[in-house]
Design an enzyme around this catalytic site. Sequence first.
Site, PDB file in Angstrom:
ATOM      1  N   GLY A  48      -4.744  12.290 -31.433  1.00 20.27           N
ATOM      2  CA  GLY A  48      -4.100  11.617 -30.304  1.00 20.27           C
ATOM      3  C   GLY A  48      -2.614  11.894 -30.262  1.00 20.27           C
ATOM      4  O   GLY A  48      -2.010  12.043 -29.195  1.00 20.27           O
ATOM      5  N   ASN A  49      -1.997  12.012 -31.441  1.00 23.02           N
ATOM      6  CA  ASN A  49      -0.563  12.315 -31.497  1.00 23.02           C
ATOM      7  C   ASN A  49      -0.266  13.767 -31.140  1.00 23.02           C
ATOM      8  O   ASN A  49       0.857  14.099 -30.767  1.00 23.02           O
ATOM      9  CB  ASN A  49      -0.017  11.995 -32.890  1.00 23.02           C
ATOM     10  CG  ASN A  49       0.062  10.503 -33.141  1.00 23.02           C
ATOM     11  OD1 ASN A  49       0.335   9.729 -32.228  1.00 23.02           O
ATOM     12  ND2 ASN A  49      -0.205  10.081 -34.361  1.00 23.02           N
ATOM     13  N   LYS A 161      -6.107   1.269 -38.723  1.00 25.29           N
ATOM     14  CA  LYS A 161      -5.993   2.321 -37.704  1.00 25.29           C
ATOM     15  C   LYS A 161      -4.849   2.013 -36.743  1.00 25.29           C
ATOM     16  O   LYS A 161      -4.849   1.002 -36.043  1.00 25.29           O
ATOM     17  CB  LYS A 161      -7.307   2.433 -36.928  1.00 25.29           C
ATOM     18  CG  LYS A 161      -7.301   3.519 -35.851  1.00 25.29           C
ATOM     19  CD  LYS A 161      -7.161   4.900 -36.451  1.00 25.29           C
ATOM     20  CE  LYS A 161      -7.217   5.986 -35.380  1.00 25.29           C
ATOM     21  NZ  LYS A 161      -6.951   7.317 -35.944  1.00 25.29           N
ATOM     22  N   LYS A 257     -11.390   9.320 -35.506  1.00 26.06           N
ATOM     23  CA  LYS A 257     -12.036  10.469 -34.850  1.00 26.06           C
ATOM     24  C   LYS A 257     -12.350  11.594 -35.822  1.00 26.06           C
ATOM     25  O   LYS A 257     -13.287  12.362 -35.609  1.00 26.06           O
ATOM     26  CB  LYS A 257     -11.185  10.972 -33.679  1.00 26.06           C
ATOM     27  CG  LYS A 257      -9.824  11.526 -34.033  1.00 26.06           C
ATOM     28  CD  LYS A 257      -9.816  13.038 -34.101  1.00 26.06           C
ATOM     29  CE  LYS A 257      -8.461  13.601 -34.420  1.00 26.06           C
ATOM     30  NZ  LYS A 257      -7.647  12.970 -35.439  1.00 26.06           N
ATOM     31  N   LYS A 317      -8.247  12.122 -42.885  1.00 28.53           N
ATOM     32  CA  LYS A 317      -8.429  13.556 -42.633  1.00 28.53           C
ATOM     33  C   LYS A 317      -8.938  14.256 -43.900  1.00 28.53           C
ATOM     34  O   LYS A 317      -9.859  15.075 -43.842  1.00 28.53           O
ATOM     35  CB  LYS A 317      -7.121  14.179 -42.157  1.00 28.53           C
ATOM     36  CG  LYS A 317      -6.649  13.674 -40.805  1.00 28.53           C
ATOM     37  CD  LYS A 317      -5.300  14.244 -40.459  1.00 28.53           C
ATOM     38  CE  LYS A 317      -4.786  13.846 -39.102  1.00 28.53           C
ATOM     39  NZ  LYS A 317      -5.256  12.616 -38.497  1.00 28.53           N
TER      40      LYS A 317
END
Length: 365
Positions: A48-49, A161, A257, A317
């Site tokens: 998103g970033n 989050k 995600k 991640k």
Amino acid sequence: LMISTNISIMFTKFTSTTFLRRVGVSVARSFASSSCRHQQHLVIALGGNALLQRGQAMTMEQQQANIVDAIQNLASILRDHTITFVHGNGPQVGMLVLQDAAYHDNHSSTTLDVLDAETEGMIGYLLEQEVDNVVPTKSTVTIVSQIIVNETDPAFQNPTKFIGPLYTDEQAESVLHLEPQPDGVYWKNKNGDYYKRDGDSLRRVVPSPLPQRMIELDAVKLLTDNDYIVICGGGGGIPVLRDDNGKLRGVEAVIDKDRVATMLGIGLGAHGLLILTDVAGAAIDYKTPYEKWIKSASPERLEDLMNHFPAGSMGPKISSAIEFVKTGGGWCTIGSLKEAHAMLNRQAGTLVTGEHGPNHIEYYH
């Protein structure tokens, strides 16, 4: 093309050709065509970033400009490989929360699962449009995706989050009226929303439970088998639970995600996972005099280094990369969206692979 969330039900009733006709898609380019046999099936996780970078104005024009840049960076990858997209939505869902709250006495009345669905449609539309502009020879489909989570997941008691914009300490006090909590980690407003440090700023945090299963996985597989570029699991998908009667209902959370991308990659049998964000890769002792950027590593070595990767940012991640490589047997590279092509050629980013044995790790010099 937007496909509703009951697509998996339709899938069970029709052959693949009939199904695709029912949703208005031609199957002229069938999987049997040699033009569809690309080198690899890649799952691409867009942060998103990466779509709205730190410090940028949260305007639609800015997001569209970033998406144009993102797809341009990925153009050759989209042409040469079978692609499944998963994207983040942290800044976007946070903005929708603020917009909703502005009309309801500073308290959002729309639940996060519904806002997650809104961002899937919004970002999916923008990505679809630009992919079609850059790769007109391929068809692109966005699937609004429901992800089953576990009601007893400990994440519901420990929100990590990040969503929404960054706030200075002054804004946190004067605008948000946040109060520090006794644990010294969280701040809380009168509506019960939690905030946490994100770098030098404060940002809202919400629960991020682990994904269990995507309801629409069979539909995604059908489309990827026919070489469609599929955008799904946006923002981690819509978190849902099954009640005692087997009925689905949404839940207040935002699923990471990258974990959804891993689950999807394993379920689809993808060769590789590209986790694209706004940093060059993974580092140990990040932002210290001893900082070292990892070029490649085995899952086992990264498991030993997990204390270097914060839970709210790089941690998920790395965990996702480890799971994908150990369970799916493929490879994963984490790095900057701007270096995606170099990452695919192993010239940038942090590669996670089991091909060099369990003790492998190499740093950039």
